[in-house]
Design an enzyme around this catalytic site. Sequence first.
Site, PDB file in Angstrom:
ATOM      1  N   LYS A  14       0.837  -1.359  -0.032  1.00  0.00           N
ATOM      2  CA  LYS A  14      -0.031   0.109  -0.051  1.00  0.00           C
ATOM      3  C   LYS A  14       0.680   1.200   0.164  1.00  0.00           C
ATOM      4  CE  LYS A  14      -2.160  -1.020   3.678  1.00  0.00           C
ATOM      5  NZ  LYS A  14      -1.439  -2.479   4.062  1.00  0.00           N
ATOM      6  N   ARG A  90      -9.920   0.370   8.225  1.00  0.00           N
ATOM      7  CA  ARG A  90      -9.803  -1.097   8.435  1.00  0.00           C
ATOM      8  C   ARG A  90     -10.856  -1.620   8.929  1.00  0.00           C
ATOM      9  NH1 ARG A  90      -3.722   0.048   8.419  1.00  0.00           N
ATOM     10  NH2 ARG A  90      -2.688  -1.768   8.652  1.00  0.00           N
ATOM     11  N   ARG A 129      11.287  -6.448   5.410  1.00  0.00           N
ATOM     12  CA  ARG A 129      11.221  -5.050   5.606  1.00  0.00           C
ATOM     13  C   ARG A 129      11.753  -4.793   7.218  1.00  0.00           C
ATOM     14  NH1 ARG A 129       5.376  -2.205   4.989  1.00  0.00           N
ATOM     15  NH2 ARG A 129       4.839  -3.795   6.947  1.00  0.00           N
ATOM     16  N   ARG A 135      11.297  -1.561  11.562  1.00  0.00           N
ATOM     17  CA  ARG A 135      10.076  -1.448  11.977  1.00  0.00           C
ATOM     18  C   ARG A 135       9.602  -2.365  13.181  1.00  0.00           C
ATOM     19  NH1 ARG A 135       4.863  -0.254   7.996  1.00  0.00           N
ATOM     20  NH2 ARG A 135       3.532  -1.761   9.614  1.00  0.00           N
ATOM     21  N   ARG A 146      -1.122  -9.453  13.175  1.00  0.00           N
ATOM     22  CA  ARG A 146      -1.534  -8.481  12.454  1.00  0.00           C
ATOM     23  C   ARG A 146      -2.624  -9.285  11.124  1.00  0.00           C
ATOM     24  NH1 ARG A 146       3.825  -5.982  10.687  1.00  0.00           N
ATOM     25  NH2 ARG A 146       2.682  -4.557   9.207  1.00  0.00           N
TER      26      ARG A 146
HETATM   27  P1  ADP Z   1       0.506  -2.209   7.623  1.00  0.00           P
HETATM   28  O1  ADP Z   1      -0.631  -2.378   6.608  1.00  0.00           O
HETATM   29  O2  ADP Z   1       1.773  -2.980   6.991  1.00  0.00           O
HETATM   30  O3  ADP Z   1       0.233  -3.035   8.878  1.00  0.00           O
HETATM   31  P2  ADP Z   1       0.282   0.391   8.493  1.00  0.00           P
HETATM   32  O4  ADP Z   1       1.407   1.427   8.582  1.00  0.00           O
HETATM   33  O5  ADP Z   1      -0.830   0.669   7.583  1.00  0.00           O
HETATM   34  O6  ADP Z   1       1.066  -0.820   8.078  1.00  0.00           O
HETATM   35  O7  ADP Z   1      -0.195   0.408  10.107  1.00  0.00           O
HETATM   36  C1  ADP Z   1       0.447  -0.270  11.043  1.00  0.00           C
HETATM   37  C2  ADP Z   1      -0.414  -0.332  12.242  1.00  0.00           C
HETATM   38  O8  ADP Z   1      -1.048   1.134  12.979  1.00  0.00           O
HETATM   39  C3  ADP Z   1      -1.406  -1.234  12.215  1.00  0.00           C
HETATM   40  O9  ADP Z   1      -1.155  -2.483  12.694  1.00  0.00           O
HETATM   41  C4  ADP Z   1      -2.226  -0.763  13.354  1.00  0.00           C
HETATM   42  O10 ADP Z   1      -2.016  -1.009  14.433  1.00  0.00           O
HETATM   43  C5  ADP Z   1      -2.295   0.816  13.287  1.00  0.00           C
HETATM   44  N1  ADP Z   1      -3.098   1.283  12.342  1.00  0.00           N
HETATM   45  C6  ADP Z   1      -2.980   1.872  11.031  1.00  0.00           C
HETATM   46  N2  ADP Z   1      -4.172   2.303  10.575  1.00  0.00           N
HETATM   47  C7  ADP Z   1      -4.975   2.091  11.340  1.00  0.00           C
HETATM   48  C8  ADP Z   1      -6.510   2.373  11.200  1.00  0.00           C
HETATM   49  N3  ADP Z   1      -7.029   2.763  10.154  1.00  0.00           N
HETATM   50  N4  ADP Z   1      -7.221   1.641  12.403  1.00  0.00           N
HETATM   51  C9  ADP Z   1      -6.616   1.144  13.279  1.00  0.00           C
HETATM   52  N5  ADP Z   1      -5.462   1.030  13.470  1.00  0.00           N
HETATM   53  C10 ADP Z   1      -4.407   1.277  12.662  1.00  0.00           C
END
Ligand code: ADP
Length: 199
Positions: A14, A90, A129, A135, A146
């Site tokens: 993404k 999400r 990654r 990270r 996740r």
């Molecule tokens: P990835 O898609 O690889 O998990 P992101 O950077 O999009 O990476 O998200 C990392 C973390 O941030 C998620 O696992 C969650 O804990 C939190 N997070 C991100 N976006 C949201 C959201 N829209 N709602 C709730 N938690 C979120």
Amino acid sequence: MKNIVIFGAPGSGKGTQSAKLIDEYGLYHISTGELLREHIRRGTEIGLTANEFISRGQLIPDELMIRILDEVLDAEASGKKGVVFDGFPRTVAQADALKSLLRKRGTDLHAVIGLEVPEDELVERMINRGRETGRADDTPETIKNRLQVYHQQTLPLKEYYQAEGSYIPVNGSGVVDEIFNDIAAGLAEKAGLERRRKL
Ligand code: ADP
């Protein structure tokens, strides 16, 4: 405004494809993961709360996440050509909220790009990654959580957007630029978005 959601499992690309989208279409990028990581880096109150959830591979509570997004839309996105939402929504509650947040601003959601990648490839990408960037949530245990959260809480949104006719499936395995070409073709067809530069 043209507003796009880039949707997919953790590790589906993404962030990578969002960077190309903003470059190609002149849109504004909102990555909720990046926003939260920035709060953690700055040690804000939101960051302290967010860290508790992110480190366990759980989602930040809807109410908090929606409030943060509402504020960012006011502070950063007004007057822009459109927004690429990366990592939001999400949950179904977040998808409903996104609708009303956009409607409140006199705009709408125009397309949802779904990056589809097999699970074993997702895990491999996140492990790499984690090694390369350090990270904190790219560790085997957190990755497992996740992916579970993704299946339970986020994947139902695929049907949600399919039912609305806005879901554009894209094969997210392979070469970055070829995946982007498929995204651009889908956006042209379904959302009438033209590329700035023709190929
Ligand atoms: P990835 O898609 O690889 O998990 P992101 O950077 O999009 O990476 O998200 C990392 C973390 O941030 C998620 O696992 C969650 O804990 C939190 N997070 C991100 N976006 C949201 C959201 N829209 N709602 C709730 N938690 C979120």
